[in-house]
Design an enzyme around this catalytic site. Structure first.
Site, short mmCIF file in Angstrom:
data_model
loop_
_atom_site.label_atom_id
_atom_site.label_comp_id
_atom_site.label_asym_id
_atom_site.label_seq_id
_atom_site.Cartn_x
_atom_site.Cartn_y
_atom_site.Cartn_z
N ASP A 1 57.11 87.24 -50.90
CA ASP A 1 58.11 86.33 -51.40
C ASP A 1 59.35 87.17 -51.72
O ASP A 1 59.22 88.33 -52.04
CB ASP A 1 57.56 85.75 -52.72
CG ASP A 1 57.83 84.27 -52.88
OD1 ASP A 1 58.54 83.70 -52.03
OD2 ASP A 1 57.34 83.71 -53.86
N ASP B 1 55.13 85.68 -56.94
CA ASP B 1 55.14 85.65 -58.40
C ASP B 1 55.33 84.26 -58.98
O ASP B 1 54.88 83.98 -60.08
CB ASP B 1 56.27 86.54 -58.93
CG ASP B 1 57.63 85.94 -58.62
OD1 ASP B 1 57.83 85.52 -57.46
OD2 ASP B 1 58.47 85.86 -59.52
P1 ADP Z 1 62.91 81.75 -53.17
O1 ADP Z 1 62.01 81.53 -52.01
O2 ADP Z 1 63.91 82.83 -52.92
O3 ADP Z 1 62.14 81.94 -54.46
P2 ADP Z 1 63.43 78.89 -53.82
O4 ADP Z 1 62.51 78.25 -52.84
O5 ADP Z 1 63.01 78.85 -55.25
O6 ADP Z 1 63.81 80.41 -53.36
O7 ADP Z 1 64.86 78.20 -53.71
C1 ADP Z 1 65.52 78.09 -52.45
C2 ADP Z 1 66.98 77.78 -52.62
O8 ADP Z 1 67.17 76.50 -53.26
C3 ADP Z 1 67.75 78.76 -53.49
O9 ADP Z 1 68.19 79.88 -52.76
C4 ADP Z 1 68.93 77.90 -53.98
O10 ADP Z 1 69.94 77.83 -53.01
C5 ADP Z 1 68.30 76.53 -54.13
N1 ADP Z 1 67.83 76.31 -55.52
C6 ADP Z 1 66.54 76.22 -55.94
N2 ADP Z 1 66.48 75.99 -57.27
C7 ADP Z 1 67.76 75.96 -57.73
C8 ADP Z 1 68.38 75.77 -59.01
N3 ADP Z 1 67.68 75.58 -60.13
N4 ADP Z 1 69.72 75.79 -59.06
C9 ADP Z 1 70.46 75.99 -57.96
N5 ADP Z 1 69.96 76.18 -56.73
C10 ADP Z 1 68.63 76.17 -56.60
MG MG Z 2 60.68 82.01 -55.71
#
Ligand code: ADP
Ligand code: MG
Length: 281
Positions: free
Chosen positions: A38, A244
Site C-alpha cells: 500500500d 496499514d
Molecule cells: P491510498 O491508497 O493512497 O491510501 P485512498 O484510497 O485512501 O488512498 O484515497 C484515494 C484518493 O481519494 C486520495 O488520493 C484522495 O485524492 C481521495 N481522498 C480519499 N479520502 C479523502 C479525504 N478525506 N479528503 C480528500 N481526499 C480524499
Molecule cells: Mg490508505
C-alpha cells in the site's frame, strides 16, 4: 523436526520485530513471488503536509474565495475524517490561525473524498472521481494545475462549493527512510515489488520512482484492492500484501500472506498473518 523449526522461526521473528501469528504464514512465505505495498502510511510516512493552495478563477456568481476561506471550508470538511490527507488540511488551517466552522453533516466516500454541509453550502473535497460522481465540471485550468502538482509526486485534491470548483489543494508525503532499501532487498531476492494505491497514476509513479518500484497499480478504490490481489494470485503469483489502513484489511485477507504495520489500524493488525511491530517495512 518441522514444529521445532517453526517455533524457532517464530521466536526469531519476534526478535526482529515481526509478530508471526501462526506457523502456516511462515510456511507459505517460502513460496513468495510478489510483495504488494500500500502506498500511504506503508511506503510513505503517512504524515502529509499541505504544500499548495491554488485558487481557481470564478466561473459563476459566487463571490470569490480567499485562501483563508478555502482553508476554513476545507478544514471544516475534513474535521471528522480519519484520512491522513484530512489531518494535513486540519493542521494547516490550525497553523494559519483560522477556526473552522462546524459542519452540519458529514459523509466520507472511501477512495474519493468527503462531502459536508457547512455555512449553508455543500462542500466537496476529494479527487476527480468524486467530482465526476457529483456532476462537478473540472475546467482545463483546474486539470492542468492538478497535472503539474501530480508530476511532482503531490496528491492534488479539488475543493468545490455548491458544485463549483473553488481551489486545488496539494499535499505531499515523504517516503519512509528504509523503504527504498526494503524494495532493493526484495528485488535482490528475486521477488517482484508492486505499489497499490487509490492515488492517481502520476503521483503514484513519481513516488514509486523515488523507491525503485516500477510496477504500480493506481486509482484503485479500497473495495477493489482485494480484487487486484486476487488477480495477481490468479496469474500464479504467491502474494504478500503489506498495508496499514482500515481499508487495507480485505486485501490483507485475500493475499497469501497479509502483513500489517504495527502503527496501523487495529483492523489491519487483526487481519494480518504477520505484524511488523516497528513502523519499518
Ligand atoms: P491510498 O491508497 O493512497 O491510501 P485512498 O484510497 O485512501 O488512498 O484515497 C484515494 C484518493 O481519494 C486520495 O488520493 C484522495 O485524492 C481521495 N481522498 C480519499 N479520502 C479523502 C479525504 N478525506 N479528503 C480528500 N481526499 C480524499
Ligand atoms: Mg490508505
Amino acid at each position: 523436526a518441522t514444529p521445532a523449526a517453526l517455533m524457532v522461526g517464530v521466536g526469531k521473528g519476534a526478535e526482529a520485530g515481526i509478530l508471526i501469528r501462526g506457523a502456516e504464514h511462515l510456511e507459505r512465505a517460502v513460496r513468495l513471488t510478489t510483495v504488494v505495498f500500500d502506498k500511504t502510511g506503508t511506503l510513505t510516512k503517512g504524515e502529509p503536509v499541505v504544500t499548495d493552495v491554488v485558487l481557481l478563477p470564478d466561473t459563476g456568481n459566487r463571490p470569490s474565495l480567499t485562501e483563508a476561506d478555502v482553508l476554513r471550508l476545507a478544514a471544516a470538511a475534513e474535521a471528522n475524517s480519519e484520512h491522513p490527507l484530512a489531518a494535513a488540511i486540519v493542521r494547516r488551517a490550525e497553523m494559519s490561525g483560522t477556526a473552522p466552522p462546524v459542519a452540519s453533516s458529514f459523509e466520507a466516500i472511501p477512495g474519493c473524498g468527503v462531502c459536508v454541509h457547512v455555512d449553508g453550502c455543500e462542500v466537496l473535497l476529494g479527487n476527480r472521481r468524486l467530482m465526476a460522481d457529483r456532476g462537478v465540471a473540472v475546467s482545463d485550468h483546474a486539470e492542468a494545475t492538478m497535472l503539474r502538482l501530480e508530476e511532482d509526486g503531490k496528491t492534488a485534491m479539488l475543493l468545490a462549493v455548491d458544485c463549483q470548483l473553488a481551489a486545488v489543494i496539494a499535499v505531499a508525503d515523504t517516503v519512509k527512510d528504509n523503504a527504498r532499501d526494503a524494495v532493493a532487498e526484495l528485488r535482490r531476492d528475486g521477488i517482484a515489488v508492486v505499489m497499490l494505491t487509490g492515488d492517481n497514476e502520476r503521483t503514484a509513479f513519481a513516488i514509486a520512482r523515488q523507491l525503485g518500484i516500477d510496477r504500480v497499480i493506481a486509482g484503485v478504490v479500497p473495495q477493489d484492492k482485494a480484487r487486484e490481489i486476487q488477480r495477481l494470485r490468479d496469474t500464479g503469483e504467491v502474494v504478500a500484501m503489506v498495508g496499514d489502513g482500515i481499508n487495507a484489511a480485505p486485501a490483507l485477507a485475500t493475499a497469501d500472506i497479509g502483513v500489517a504495520i504495527g502503527s496501523g489500524s487495529d483492523v489491519a493488525k487483526e487481519t494480518g498473518g504477520l505484524v511488523l511491530i516497528r513502523d519499518d517495512v
